[in-house]
Design a protein around this motif. Structure first.
Motif, PDB file in Angstrom:
ATOM      1  N   GLN A   1      81.582   7.607 101.077  1.00  0.00           N
ATOM      2  CA  GLN A   1      81.388   8.287  99.795  1.00  0.00           C
ATOM      3  C   GLN A   1      82.604   8.055  98.884  1.00  0.00           C
ATOM      4  O   GLN A   1      82.457   7.697  97.709  1.00  0.00           O
ATOM      5  N   LYS A   2      83.805   8.206  99.436  1.00  0.00           N
ATOM      6  CA  LYS A   2      85.033   7.968  98.653  1.00  0.00           C
ATOM      7  C   LYS A   2      85.115   6.517  98.197  1.00  0.00           C
ATOM      8  O   LYS A   2      85.537   6.237  97.070  1.00  0.00           O
TER       9      LYS A   2
ATOM     10  N   PHE B   1      83.478  -1.107 104.166  1.00  0.00           N
ATOM     11  CA  PHE B   1      83.209   0.136 104.883  1.00  0.00           C
ATOM     12  C   PHE B   1      84.049   0.214 106.151  1.00  0.00           C
ATOM     13  O   PHE B   1      84.689   1.230 106.430  1.00  0.00           O
ATOM     14  N   GLU B   2      84.061  -0.869 106.921  1.00  0.00           N
ATOM     15  CA  GLU B   2      84.818  -0.874 108.171  1.00  0.00           C
ATOM     16  C   GLU B   2      86.310  -0.675 107.931  1.00  0.00           C
ATOM     17  O   GLU B   2      86.977   0.016 108.697  1.00  0.00           O
ATOM     18  N   GLU B   3      86.821  -1.259 106.861  1.00  0.00           N
ATOM     19  CA  GLU B   3      88.234  -1.050 106.516  1.00  0.00           C
ATOM     20  C   GLU B   3      88.496   0.408 106.159  1.00  0.00           C
ATOM     21  O   GLU B   3      89.562   0.944 106.444  1.00  0.00           O
ATOM     22  N   SER B   4      87.524   1.069 105.543  1.00  0.00           N
ATOM     23  CA  SER B   4      87.706   2.463 105.135  1.00  0.00           C
ATOM     24  C   SER B   4      87.753   3.415 106.333  1.00  0.00           C
ATOM     25  O   SER B   4      88.280   4.518 106.223  1.00  0.00           O
ATOM     26  N   ILE B   5      87.204   2.993 107.488  1.00  0.00           N
ATOM     27  CA  ILE B   5      87.193   3.870 108.665  1.00  0.00           C
ATOM     28  C   ILE B   5      88.126   3.384 109.776  1.00  0.00           C
ATOM     29  O   ILE B   5      88.116   3.942 110.869  1.00  0.00           O
ATOM     30  N   GLU B   6      88.956   2.386 109.486  1.00  0.00           N
ATOM     31  CA  GLU B   6      89.765   1.804 110.556  1.00  0.00           C
ATOM     32  C   GLU B   6      90.761   2.791 111.180  1.00  0.00           C
ATOM     33  O   GLU B   6      91.074   2.668 112.367  1.00  0.00           O
ATOM     34  N   ASN B   7      91.228   3.796 110.444  1.00  0.00           N
ATOM     35  CA  ASN B   7      92.118   4.796 111.057  1.00  0.00           C
ATOM     36  C   ASN B   7      91.385   5.591 112.133  1.00  0.00           C
ATOM     37  O   ASN B   7      91.955   5.910 113.182  1.00  0.00           O
ATOM     38  N   TYR B   8      90.133   5.922 111.856  1.00  0.00           N
ATOM     39  CA  TYR B   8      89.338   6.643 112.855  1.00  0.00           C
ATOM     40  C   TYR B   8      89.062   5.764 114.068  1.00  0.00           C
ATOM     41  O   TYR B   8      89.112   6.236 115.200  1.00  0.00           O
ATOM     42  N   ILE B   9      88.772   4.499 113.825  1.00  0.00           N
ATOM     43  CA  ILE B   9      88.526   3.567 114.929  1.00  0.00           C
ATOM     44  C   ILE B   9      89.798   3.455 115.774  1.00  0.00           C
ATOM     45  O   ILE B   9      89.734   3.436 117.010  1.00  0.00           O
ATOM     46  N   GLY B  10      90.942   3.415 115.118  1.00  0.00           N
ATOM     47  CA  GLY B  10      92.224   3.376 115.836  1.00  0.00           C
ATOM     48  C   GLY B  10      92.398   4.589 116.741  1.00  0.00           C
ATOM     49  O   GLY B  10      92.887   4.464 117.868  1.00  0.00           O
TER      50      GLY B  10
ATOM     51  N   CYS C   1      81.288  -2.359 114.034  1.00  0.00           N
ATOM     52  CA  CYS C   1      82.713  -2.424 114.380  1.00  0.00           C
ATOM     53  C   CYS C   1      83.074  -1.482 115.521  1.00  0.00           C
ATOM     54  O   CYS C   1      84.086  -1.691 116.201  1.00  0.00           O
ATOM     55  N   ILE C   2      82.254  -0.467 115.776  1.00  0.00           N
ATOM     56  CA  ILE C   2      82.482   0.415 116.926  1.00  0.00           C
ATOM     57  C   ILE C   2      82.263  -0.381 118.206  1.00  0.00           C
ATOM     58  O   ILE C   2      83.085  -0.349 119.124  1.00  0.00           O
ATOM     59  N   LYS C   3      81.168  -1.127 118.255  1.00  0.00           N
ATOM     60  CA  LYS C   3      80.894  -1.951 119.439  1.00  0.00           C
ATOM     61  C   LYS C   3      81.976  -3.009 119.626  1.00  0.00           C
ATOM     62  O   LYS C   3      82.390  -3.297 120.752  1.00  0.00           O
ATOM     63  N   GLU C   4      82.451  -3.580 118.526  1.00  0.00           N
ATOM     64  CA  GLU C   4      83.532  -4.578 118.613  1.00  0.00           C
ATOM     65  C   GLU C   4      84.809  -3.946 119.162  1.00  0.00           C
ATOM     66  O   GLU C   4      85.519  -4.546 119.969  1.00  0.00           O
TER      67      GLU C   4
END
Length: 191
Positions: free
Chosen positions: A60-61, A114-123, A157-160
């Motif tokens: 959304q952001k 999108f994946e770049e926007s959530i990369e902190n959470y993935i980390g 990107c979660i699966k990756e």
């Protein structure tokens, strides 16, 4: 989820498994040992507030920022809601780019953005995966399968990320949203 997997599997599944559960609002990862349909939890980690809702908010952001940067149009969270962000997230799971619409205008959002926007959470999820392995004193190659459950595991990107940490592709059920409930039903049947 591990109980359900043990129940439906037609092969000998004794050994160590990872259950990776990333749903709408929480994240849990567990190392379990299965032997003869018995499931023992060896180690577990989690975050109470990490999941699909966080990803929707990031998207959304991102859309609001793209409208300002690309079209010089200011939109609010009322112009592009969390429900719309969730639908966009789902469609980006199947496509490399999609249009986001607000105020009768469109911007293009790519899966990469999108994946770049959530990369902190993935980390955060990766750190917890490493921690659960360390606590269990298990190496990734000792894990027979990574069983993924929860709707947010549909994000590519979660699966990756899981493959990167565990050095193998995760196993996904047809509908990852139902697996915990099905396993709970099996557990209740044992009582």
């Amino acid at each position: 989820a591990a109980l359900y997997y043990a129940k439906i599997s037609e092969e000998d599944i004794s050994g160590y498994y990872c259950v990776y559960d990333l749903g709408g609002g929480t994240f849990d990862v567990s190392i379990v040992k299965i032997s003869d349909n018995d499931v023992e939890v060896i180690s577990t980690e989690g975050v109470f507030n990490l999941g699909g809702t966080d990803f929707d908010e990031c998207l959304q952001k991102l859309v609001i920022k793209k409208f300002k940067d690309d079209l010089n149009i200011k939109i609010s969270t009322e112009d592009f809601t969390l429900n719309e962000a969730e639908e966009l997230k789902k469609s980006l799971g199947k496509s490399n780019e999609r249009k986001a619409r607000a105020k009768n205008k469109n911007v293009t959002i790519t899966r990469k953005e999108f994946e770049e926007s959530i990369e902190n959470y993935i980390g955060q999820t990766e750190i917890l995966c490493e921690s659960v392995l360390e606590e269990a004193q298990i190496k990734p190659n000792e894990i027979n399968k990574i069983i993924i459950v929860g709707g947010s595991t549909r994000i590519p990107c979660i699966k990756e990320s899981i493959t990167k940490i565990f050095k193998k592709e995760p196993y996904s059920f047809k509908n990852p949203d139902e697996m915990v409930a099905l396993g709970a039903a099996i557990y209740a049947g044992f009582k």
